[in-house]
Scaffold this motif. Sequence first.
Motif: not given
Length: 216
Positions: A31-38, A108-109, A191-193, A199-205
């Motif tokens: 599971c991603s563990g990310r907050i929907p809409g974030a 991260y992937e 890139v987005r990873a 404790l998942g997280r999504t980042v953009r750079v």
Amino acid sequence: MPSSSRPTATVGRRRALAALGASMTGVLSGCSGRIPGAGPARIDATRSAEENDLSWEYPPTEGDDEGIGYAAVEYDGLVRRERLPPAMRLECNSTIGGIASSEPYRGYEPDWFRFRFGPPAAYEGSDTFEVRVQPPGQWEGFGAYYEFEGATRWFVIELRNVGTQGTILVPAVFDPGAKALPDRLHCSFAVRASRPGALGRTVRVDGRGVLDLNVG
């Protein structure tokens, strides 16, 4: 659509590590563990520019510490032609995860990445150059196309729905036609990873830079 063609010592070492990590690491699941809409968190990158090589590491780290990953655009030699000026080989490199990462950045992937490059608007062949690229394997989300931003014509390489750690290389050939090769290219990447799990997280750079070329 156009058909889909080495960093410093530090980047070379990281590429070797990432390539090993790619051979040991498959697609992560869970599971991603990310907050929907974030939306993804924006992070910075450190740019390194040398003759024939342009790279970005993210997030900025100190010493030999590894971050989430790095991206690079690199000159990779000439393609000699009988009656035309030489063409130029380039290589786009996106590396995320595997043993090329260290805590607290492991896990991260890549979701997707994109490279754009093009000669200066004043370059004589700015609107006539062609780029041929080689897809990095059988990726359904691979795309290569041209686009304009003001007077600048860009060539774009993107790969979506990646989901696999390691190094992905996209070889390219910049064909100037009957013109001489440019002495520099304007380049950018994005890139987005994501890190799966509770404790998942999504980042953009993203980043921009100039690749100075010495191809004589």
